[in-house]
Design an enzyme around this catalytic site. Structure first.
Site, PDB file in Angstrom:
ATOM      1  N   SER B 506      33.343  36.618  31.908  1.00  0.00           N
ATOM      2  CA  SER B 506      34.114  37.294  32.939  1.00  0.00           C
ATOM      3  C   SER B 506      33.975  36.489  34.218  1.00  0.00           C
ATOM      4  O   SER B 506      33.229  35.513  34.261  1.00  0.00           O
ATOM      5  CB  SER B 506      33.579  38.706  33.159  1.00  0.00           C
ATOM      6  OG  SER B 506      32.236  38.644  33.599  1.00  0.00           O
ATOM      7  N   SER B 508      35.703  34.385  35.587  1.00  0.00           N
ATOM      8  CA  SER B 508      36.051  32.959  35.481  1.00  0.00           C
ATOM      9  C   SER B 508      34.796  32.093  35.505  1.00  0.00           C
ATOM     10  O   SER B 508      34.763  31.027  36.104  1.00  0.00           O
ATOM     11  CB  SER B 508      37.000  32.546  36.616  1.00  0.00           C
ATOM     12  OG  SER B 508      38.189  33.276  36.545  1.00  0.00           O
ATOM     13  N   ARG B 509      33.733  32.571  34.837  1.00  0.00           N
ATOM     14  CA  ARG B 509      32.447  31.904  34.962  1.00  0.00           C
ATOM     15  C   ARG B 509      32.141  30.918  33.842  1.00  0.00           C
ATOM     16  O   ARG B 509      31.245  30.089  33.970  1.00  0.00           O
ATOM     17  CB  ARG B 509      31.323  32.945  35.010  1.00  0.00           C
ATOM     18  CG  ARG B 509      31.062  33.643  33.670  1.00  0.00           C
ATOM     19  CD  ARG B 509      30.119  34.801  33.799  1.00  0.00           C
ATOM     20  NE  ARG B 509      28.722  34.431  33.932  1.00  0.00           N
ATOM     21  CZ  ARG B 509      27.954  34.012  32.928  1.00  0.00           C
ATOM     22  NH1 ARG B 509      28.458  33.866  31.712  1.00  0.00           N
ATOM     23  NH2 ARG B 509      26.685  33.727  33.134  1.00  0.00           N
ATOM     24  N   GLU B 703      42.345  33.481  37.012  1.00  0.00           N
ATOM     25  CA  GLU B 703      42.620  34.812  37.540  1.00  0.00           C
ATOM     26  C   GLU B 703      43.554  34.734  38.749  1.00  0.00           C
ATOM     27  O   GLU B 703      44.351  35.622  39.002  1.00  0.00           O
ATOM     28  CB  GLU B 703      41.315  35.505  37.952  1.00  0.00           C
ATOM     29  CG  GLU B 703      40.358  35.720  36.796  1.00  0.00           C
ATOM     30  CD  GLU B 703      39.112  36.494  37.201  1.00  0.00           C
ATOM     31  OE1 GLU B 703      39.204  37.715  37.384  1.00  0.00           O
ATOM     32  OE2 GLU B 703      38.043  35.863  37.344  1.00  0.00           O
TER      33      GLU B 703
END
Ligand code: FES
Ligand code: FES
Lengths: 166, 743
Positions: B506, B508-509, B703
């Site tokens: 989650s 954008s990690r 995102e």
């Protein structure tokens, strides 16, 4: 539906991806269920189950059909093509169709859940109109939802496949 | 050594499986001896459960279990990522429409269906809290049992409250003060793959199948609920068919696990799309914002009260609200700021993460304020943004991580691409918006890389590939480090029994956290190879490159070295890597962001004055990604985000009736964009300055494309027609009405 014990079994004869098959189906089962659970062709997907998303699209006599809307018992005698039937030379080491390859070439695939239905809808479109304009592709695929992609690459993939077909 | 694998648009790893239908999604998993599960739900959001009679249901042939709260441990086991507030089955009272009060497991789907309908539930419907206004009403019923909560807020529907800010807003003044309220409704993720859960009691533990973004969190949740060691819980997480935040946390996996244990049989629950809508949704916001501007457009202060509407249980929505509103000044320099935030409970489906993690809700308000200020002050809307936008190194939150990108470059790029300032035909307008999102703050990712005798490699990583292309990018990183092509790399994911721990997929990690872990594991492999070369050749002068080893002037390939090093006995070299972001307890969010995800979106819109319909003529998204490891993948992600942003901007919202039921439940009534909604032109552009914390200077991406779509489109409508709209979505009807009031 997952192919467990059935109370009523009706034999249905269909041609699937070129092969004649006979399946026992129940009166309430959809063609999608029969493909996925009785014939183990799980490429076709279920999302809305009401004809609105296109994830279950297969070809019946070359035309796109939402297989979640067709009762399996009504499929007797139909000639059905699923996404598994697009590759040539069998699933192991098979060759992708031009359209399948174009989807990969254009980066049109993300999660891929909509893709089997999308590819089949696109194939139906190209069957009817081998050289569609971009707006015709947009119109032709409007019944197939994709939540990942920006659609642009999907449209481009169909146009690329049509071009290569020229 | 092969060509560099970074910055090239290799084809998707797993793409072939996806175009041929061979990809096995969770719904395609086959287990023998399976039982089918159906949920028993009520016809309203909130009701007191008076009695449940399962007699008739149990008589249906093929039924193996009818589970109610009475069959579960007392007190009811509860779970949740922040608060353990969600019960496995409703107990005493239901709190949202779709919350199950019982579940049936049977030999066939028909039997399960029939039995579920025969479970007789006596209920008394109770009034439900469905809106921000009602949640704040002191006379409203309490959504959660105060006994389950601590502190003074337990007697209210405010789950949590935060105060952020700096400077002194009361002392600040400005010649131009813009004050408005903006609302952002509940919307649903609508991944095309609905939720499917399976569980099976195996040996002395349990195996759960779920297309979940965070398999390791689910593993520990199940372990806690069932009282099992983590090692005895295995979560198999097939690549999700789209997730977008909606598949982060446990839903009905605990219930299915309890059923599997009770029946001793594998159990399967497949939700319908309607039930998937009821499972989780995006957090709704009401933002009241007062912004002060100098005559030249410089922001003087930002004063905000934000209410985020959660559902009945906190899920991760509570974190969405705090994390997004912490950046309530957007990417701008603001001398004085005051942000008051409340997370409110309601009798609606739990609010959870959804692509952007609250940023689109915040940007809707922040950016609309900028547009209104520009109009009032007679300043160009692009110019007012550039005047306030932080330059690299300038703070956007006092005392926190400063701007870490050339955001001005991104804005100029977007402005140029949309043709900002060029004359427009009548009926058309342009809009531009910017936003930043705080990325992952803390968390750990571990990876294992195994170099095989022939030089090919297996990467084991706990990331979920939900379409963003994690498999591809991790394969590229490993291939690059080991001198391979991605064809020679196998990426194994989606099984807690095989791949090492990863906190989550989650924010954008993954490219930054897991990408670093994989690169490190490759370097570990190379260190071991250097040792091997030293030992095998008695040489001190050893240099390990990407795919080759130089030993005293000779160049060996990895396989050659392995053959020499293992001296006839086969083996493999196993490298381990990790990336940890440690917690900072003094930080309001528990840690500073590892990077900011920045996006600028610009649109040109045509308004049909007769119908209120909007046509997106041109849509430009510019993302600052540091380095695009696979440019085509990054662009495709951004395009997808842009279209998703058009969805919540133009058409999407969940509508509730007075019983708390979602009225537009399903694909027929809840519309998402189709190919016909595609902008006539859609462009995704990237800014790459290799200034991110990830491998090769990468930042997270994927995102941003939806952050600022709504304010950009709304501003374009205003330019075209004069109508100002502060409520989403901008449906044809809403635009049409606004045009009528505008006269
Ligand atoms: S599943 Fe058939 S159209 Fe959606
Ligand atoms: S690729 Fe994910 S839904 Fe289309």
């Amino acid at each position: 539906m997952t192919g467990a014990t059935r109370r009523d079994g009706y034999p249905v004869r269909v041609t699937v991806n070129g092969a004649a098959r006979t399946v026992e189906v129940s009166s309430t089962e959809t063609l999608l269920d029969a493909l996925r659970w009785n014939l183990d062709l799980t490429g076709s997907k279920e999302c809305c189950a009401e004809g609105e998303c296109g994830a279950c699209t297969v070809l019946v006599d070359g035309r796109a059909v939402n297989s979640c809307l067709v009762l399996a018992v009504e499929s007797d005698g139909l000639d059905i093509t699923t996404v598994e039937g697009l590759e040539t030379g069998g699933p192991a080491g098979g060759r992708l169709s031009r359209l399948q390859d174009a989807f990969l070439e254009k980066g049109a695939v993300q999660c891929g859940f909509c893709i089997p239905g999308m590819v089949m809808a696109a194939q139906a479109l190209l069957n009817e109109n081998p050289h569609p304009r971009p707006d015709e592709v947009r119109e032709g695929l409007a019944g197939n939802l994709c939540r990942c992609a920006g659609y642009q690459r999907i449209v481009d993939a169909v146009l690329l496949a049509a071009e290569e077909d020229a | 050594m092969s060509a560099p694998q970074i910055g090239v648009s290799t084809r998707r790893v797993g793409g072939r499986e996806r175009v041929t239908g061979r990809q096995r999604f969770v719904g395609d998993v086959r287990l023998d001896n399976l039982l089918h599960v159906r949920l028993v739900t009520l016809d309203c959001a909130r009701a007191r459960i008076v009695a449940i009679d399962t007699t008739d249901a149990e008589r249906v042939a093929g039924v193996r279990a009818v589970l109610t709260a009475a069959d579960l441990p007392d007190p009811m086991p509860r779970f949740g990522p922040v608060y353990a507030d969600r019960p496995v089955l409703a107990v005493g009272e239901t709190r949202f429409h779709g919350e199950p009060v019982a579940a049936v497991a049977a030999e066939t789907e028909e039997a399960a269906e029939e039995a579920a309908a025969l479970v007789r539930v006596t209920v008394e419907e109770l009034p439900a809290v469905l809106t921000v206004e009602r949640a704040l009403d002191p006379d409203a019923p309490l959504v959660q049992d105060p006994c389950l909560r601590k502190g003074p807020l337990a007697q209210t529907n405010t789950l949590r409250e935060w105060h952020f800010g700096w400077g002194d807003v009361d002392a600040a003044s400005a010649p131009c003060v813009v004050e408005n309220t903006y609302t952002f409704p509940m919307v649903t993720h609508f991944a095309i793959e609905p939720h499917v859960f399976l569980a099976s009691a195996d040996h002395d533990g349990v195996t759960v199948w779920s297309a979940i973004q965070h398999p390791y969190l689910l593993q520990s949740t199940i372990a806690t609920l069932l009282g099992l060691p983590i090692a005895k819980v295995r979560v198999i997480a097939p690549d999700p068919g789209g997730a977008f935040g909606g598949k982060q946390h446990a839903k009905f996996e605990p219930l299915v696990a309890f059923l599997a244990l009770r029946t001793g049989r594998p159990c399967r629950l497949a939700l319908t799309l309607a039930q998937t809508f009821q499972a989780v949704r995006r957090t709704a916001y009401r933002v009241r914002m007062r912004t002060g501007f100098a005559a030249d457009g410089t922001i003087r202060f930002q004063d905000v009260v934000t209410d985020g509407l959660l559902g009945a249980y906190a899920d991760i929505g509570v974190r969405v609200i705090s994390k997004s509103t912490y950046l309530m000044c957007g990417p701008y320099r603001v001398p004085d700021a005051r942000v008051h935030v409340r997370a409110l409970l309601s009798h609606t489906p739990p609010a959870t993460a959804f692509r952007g993690f609250g940023t689109p809700q915040v940007a809707w308000a922040v950016e609309s304020q900028m547009d209104e200020a520009a109009r009032r002050l007679g300043i160009d809307r692009l110019a007012i943004r550039l005047r306030n936008l932080a330059h690299r190194g300038e703070e956007v939150v006092r005392g926190d991580k400063p701007a870490d990108g050339d955001w001005h470059e991104a804005v100029h790029k977007a402005a140029e691409a949309i043709g900002w300032g060029n004359p427009l035909p009548p009926g058309r307008g342009r809009g531009i918006g910017v936003a930043i999102k705080s990325s992952a703050t803390t968390g750990a990712s571990y990876a294992i890389v195994r170099l095989h005798m022939d030089g090919s490699a297996t990467v084991m990583a706990g990331t979920s590939d939900m379409g963003q292309g994690a498999r591809t990018v991790l394969a590229q990183i490993a291939a690059n480090e080991l001198g391979l092509t991605t064809d020679a790399v196998q990426v194994v994911m989606g099984d807690t029994g095989v791949a090492p721990f990863d906190l989550q997929t989650s924010a954008s990690r993954s490219t930054v956290f897991m990408g670093t872990a994989v690169a490190e594991a490759c370097r570990d492999v190379k260190r071991q190879l250097a040792g091997m070369a030293t030992r095998a050749f008695g040489a001190d002068d050893v240099g390990v490159g990407n795919g080759t080893v130089a030993v005293e002037g000779r160049t060996l390939s990895f396989p050659d070295l392995l053959v020499a090093g293992f001296a006839g006995v086969r083996g493999e070299v196993i490298g381990v890597g990790s990336r940890r972001g440690e917690a900072d307890t003094a930080h309001p969010l528990g840690g500073a962001p590892s990077f900011y995800e920045f996006n600028c979106t610009a649109v040109e819109v045509e308004v049909d004055r007769e119908t209120g319909e909007l046509l997106i003529v041109k849509h430009v998204s510019v993302a600052d990604v540091g380095k695009a490891l696979n440019p085509a993948h990054v662009e495709a992600q951004d395009e997808g985000a842009a279209i998703m942003g058009l969805g919540h901007t133009l058409m999407e919202h969940l509508i509730f009736d007075e019983h708390g039921r979602i009225v537009n439940l399903g694909a027929l009534d809840y519309r998402i964009p189709t190919t016909k909604d595609l902008p006539l032109e859609l462009h995704s552009l990237l800014v790459e300055n290799e200034d991110g914390p990830g491998p090769y200077g990468a930042k997270g991406a994927g995102e941003g494309g939806l952050f600022a779509v709504s304010p950009a489109v709304a501003a374009a409508v205003t330019e075209a027609t004069g109508a100002v709209i502060r409520e989403l979505p901008l449906t044809a009807e809403r635009v049409w009405r606004a045009l009528r009031t505008e006269g």
